[in-house]
Design a protein around this motif. Structure first.
Motif, mmCIF file in Angstrom:
data_model
loop_
_atom_site.group_PDB
_atom_site.id
_atom_site.type_symbol
_atom_site.label_atom_id
_atom_site.label_comp_id
_atom_site.label_asym_id
_atom_site.label_seq_id
_atom_site.Cartn_x
_atom_site.Cartn_y
_atom_site.Cartn_z
ATOM 1 N N ALA A 75 -24.631 19.948 1.702
ATOM 2 C CA ALA A 75 -24.324 21.363 1.466
ATOM 3 C C ALA A 75 -25.543 22.236 1.752
ATOM 4 C CB ALA A 75 -23.864 21.555 0.024
ATOM 5 N N ALA A 76 -26.728 21.769 1.352
ATOM 6 C CA ALA A 76 -27.964 22.521 1.596
ATOM 7 C C ALA A 76 -28.241 22.631 3.094
ATOM 8 C CB ALA A 76 -29.135 21.835 0.891
ATOM 9 N N LYS A 77 -27.982 21.551 3.804
ATOM 10 C CA LYS A 77 -28.176 21.549 5.253
ATOM 11 C C LYS A 77 -27.253 22.556 5.927
ATOM 12 C CE LYS A 77 -27.669 18.560 9.330
ATOM 13 N NZ LYS A 77 -27.419 17.176 9.806
ATOM 14 N N LYS A 78 -25.977 22.549 5.543
ATOM 15 C CA LYS A 78 -25.025 23.484 6.152
ATOM 16 C C LYS A 78 -25.379 24.913 5.815
ATOM 17 C CE LYS A 78 -20.143 24.370 6.928
ATOM 18 N NZ LYS A 78 -18.743 23.941 6.711
ATOM 19 N N GLU A 79 -25.812 25.152 4.566
ATOM 20 C CA GLU A 79 -26.194 26.503 4.159
ATOM 21 C C GLU A 79 -27.377 26.998 4.988
ATOM 22 O OE1 GLU A 79 -26.042 30.004 1.740
ATOM 23 O OE2 GLU A 79 -24.628 28.348 2.012
ATOM 24 N N MET A 80 -28.369 26.129 5.205
ATOM 25 C CA MET A 80 -29.526 26.505 6.006
ATOM 26 C C MET A 80 -29.128 26.777 7.458
ATOM 27 S SD MET A 80 -32.698 27.133 6.501
ATOM 28 C CE MET A 80 -33.495 26.672 4.967
ATOM 29 N N VAL A 81 -28.311 25.903 8.018
ATOM 30 C CA VAL A 81 -27.859 26.065 9.401
ATOM 31 C C VAL A 81 -27.077 27.367 9.557
ATOM 32 C CG1 VAL A 81 -26.288 25.149 11.148
ATOM 33 C CG2 VAL A 81 -27.849 23.610 9.956
ATOM 34 N N SER A 108 -18.004 26.074 13.643
ATOM 35 C CA SER A 108 -17.007 26.833 14.395
ATOM 36 C C SER A 108 -17.187 28.337 14.185
ATOM 37 C CB SER A 108 -15.594 26.431 13.957
ATOM 38 O OG SER A 108 -15.355 26.821 12.614
ATOM 39 N N GLN A 109 -16.501 29.117 15.016
ATOM 40 C CA GLN A 109 -16.525 30.566 14.848
ATOM 41 C C GLN A 109 -15.907 30.967 13.504
ATOM 42 O OE1 GLN A 109 -18.039 32.728 16.587
ATOM 43 N NE2 GLN A 109 -18.477 31.692 18.508
ATOM 44 N N GLU A 110 -14.911 30.198 13.070
ATOM 45 C CA GLU A 110 -14.280 30.465 11.768
ATOM 46 C C GLU A 110 -15.283 30.272 10.632
ATOM 47 O OE1 GLU A 110 -12.993 28.583 14.136
ATOM 48 O OE2 GLU A 110 -11.301 29.842 14.767
ATOM 49 N N ASP A 111 -16.102 29.225 10.750
ATOM 50 C CA ASP A 111 -17.137 28.989 9.742
ATOM 51 C C ASP A 111 -18.096 30.177 9.664
ATOM 52 O OD1 ASP A 111 -16.172 26.443 9.124
ATOM 53 O OD2 ASP A 111 -17.387 25.488 10.659
ATOM 54 N N SER A 124 -36.956 18.791 6.735
ATOM 55 C CA SER A 124 -36.403 17.600 6.085
ATOM 56 C C SER A 124 -34.942 17.810 5.714
ATOM 57 C CB SER A 124 -37.214 17.258 4.829
ATOM 58 O OG SER A 124 -37.175 18.315 3.888
ATOM 59 N N THR A 125 -34.577 19.049 5.373
ATOM 60 C CA THR A 125 -33.187 19.347 5.016
ATOM 61 C C THR A 125 -32.272 19.260 6.223
ATOM 62 O OG1 THR A 125 -33.865 20.810 3.208
ATOM 63 C CG2 THR A 125 -31.628 21.085 4.052
ATOM 64 N N ILE A 126 -32.698 19.844 7.331
ATOM 65 C CA ILE A 126 -31.863 19.845 8.536
ATOM 66 C C ILE A 126 -31.868 18.480 9.195
ATOM 67 C CG2 ILE A 126 -31.641 20.798 10.872
ATOM 68 C CD1 ILE A 126 -32.560 23.467 9.726
ATOM 69 N N GLY A 127 -33.034 17.889 9.363
ATOM 70 C CA GLY A 127 -33.134 16.525 9.872
ATOM 71 C C GLY A 127 -32.645 16.326 11.288
ATOM 72 N N CYS A 135 -26.629 25.405 19.438
ATOM 73 C CA CYS A 135 -26.884 25.086 18.031
ATOM 74 C C CYS A 135 -25.576 24.884 17.266
ATOM 75 C CB CYS A 135 -27.706 26.194 17.380
ATOM 76 S SG CYS A 135 -29.449 26.202 17.863
ATOM 77 N N MET A 136 -24.592 25.720 17.536
ATOM 78 C CA MET A 136 -23.293 25.578 16.877
ATOM 79 C C MET A 136 -22.638 24.255 17.241
ATOM 80 S SD MET A 136 -21.705 29.452 17.113
ATOM 81 C CE MET A 136 -20.184 28.983 16.268
ATOM 82 N N LEU A 137 -22.761 23.869 18.504
ATOM 83 C CA LEU A 137 -22.178 22.613 18.966
ATOM 84 C C LEU A 137 -22.871 21.419 18.320
ATOM 85 C CD1 LEU A 137 -20.086 21.388 20.909
ATOM 86 C CD2 LEU A 137 -21.870 21.343 22.672
#
Length: 255
Positions: A51-57, A208-211, A130-133, A201-203
């Motif tokens: 969840a932290a990784k997705k939030e950062m991305v 997704s665009q919805e995200d 380290s979070t994104i990895g 980066c999205m790929l």
């Protein structure tokens, strides 16, 4: 007479087997308990990190989109300036009437600034990496921010320094000396590069665009967007009205 009672060997063996069985069951229960405890903790930790990784991305990609939105507006404005310049070049007699049309575009780029908070967090925090990895993602993000820095230097700073309404309204010759075709071409090139970095980066992160739309809504409501648009429109109207009043006053002072 002393009578000795002997426990049959079969019963003694049975008692020993029962003790071993109870010990093994207790050991198994303890092992399962440990596995469940540490396994559950590991699962929770995994999901937290995910969840932290997705939030950062998402935060980084949202910053990309805000930058791209600004560059798109610049692109539209510079293309309009190029069109107006070409029209005046063909019909010089329209200079007096069309030169005022440059005011809005010049006002737009004179106030453009990139908020660099996300970039600083991304670049300075070891925890970010380290979070994104993902080394490839980190490289793409770094390239995007380098591209943005070059855009600010070669486009925004140059426009703010060398292209003002004062210069455009000075004379037809001054207007014709400005390289709007070059500015428009450079801006379009930067915009294309930024979109390519964003899309890669999205790929990579399966976003997704919805995200992105959901993330954007969470951080800025539609009402906030509408309020900002209304404020910009009001400021623009006031600016143009003030300029017109000053222009008329200056014309009278010439007489």
């Amino acid at each position: 007479m002393n009578i000795k009672l002997h426990t049959p060997k079969s019963l003694q063996a049975g008692s020993g087997m029962s003790s071993i069985k109870q010990f093994l069951l207790a050991l198994l229960a303890t092992t399962i308990s440990i596995i469940l405890t540490f396994g559950t903790a590991a699962i929770i930790d995994y999901h937290k990190k995910k969840a932290a990784k997705k939030e950062m991305v998402m935060m980084v990609l949202n910053d990309f989109d805000k930058t791209i939105e600004i560059v798109e507006k610049m692109d539209s404005g510079l293309c309009e300036c190029r069109r107006l310049q070409q029209e005046i070049a063909i019909h010089p007699e329209q200079y007096d009437s069309l030169s005022m049309s440059f005011i809005q575009e010049i006002k737009n780029w004179s106030i453009v600034e990139f908020i660099e908070t996300t970039e600083r967090i991304f670049s300075s925090s070891i925890e970010t990496f380290s979070t994104i990895g993902d080394v490839n993602f980190v490289n793409e993000v770094s390239d995007f921010y380098f591209c943005r820095s070059k855009y600010k230097e070669t486009m925004l700073d140059d426009l703010k320094k060398n292209v003002t309404f004062k210069e455009i309204s000075k004379s037809l010759k001054s207007l014709m000396s400005i390289e709007f075709p070059e500015y428009a071409y450079m801006n379009s090139t930067f915009l294309s590069d930024m979109k390519a970095y964003r899309d890669r980066c999205m790929l990579m992160m399966n976003i997704s665009q919805e995200d992105m739309a959901k993330f954007s809504e969470q951080h800025m409501s539609k009402k906030a967007h509408a309020d900002r648009a209304a404020i910009d429109e009001k400021l623009s109207k006031e600016y143009l009205e003030s300029q017109e009043v000053l222009k008329q006053a200056r014309e009278k002072l010439k007489d």
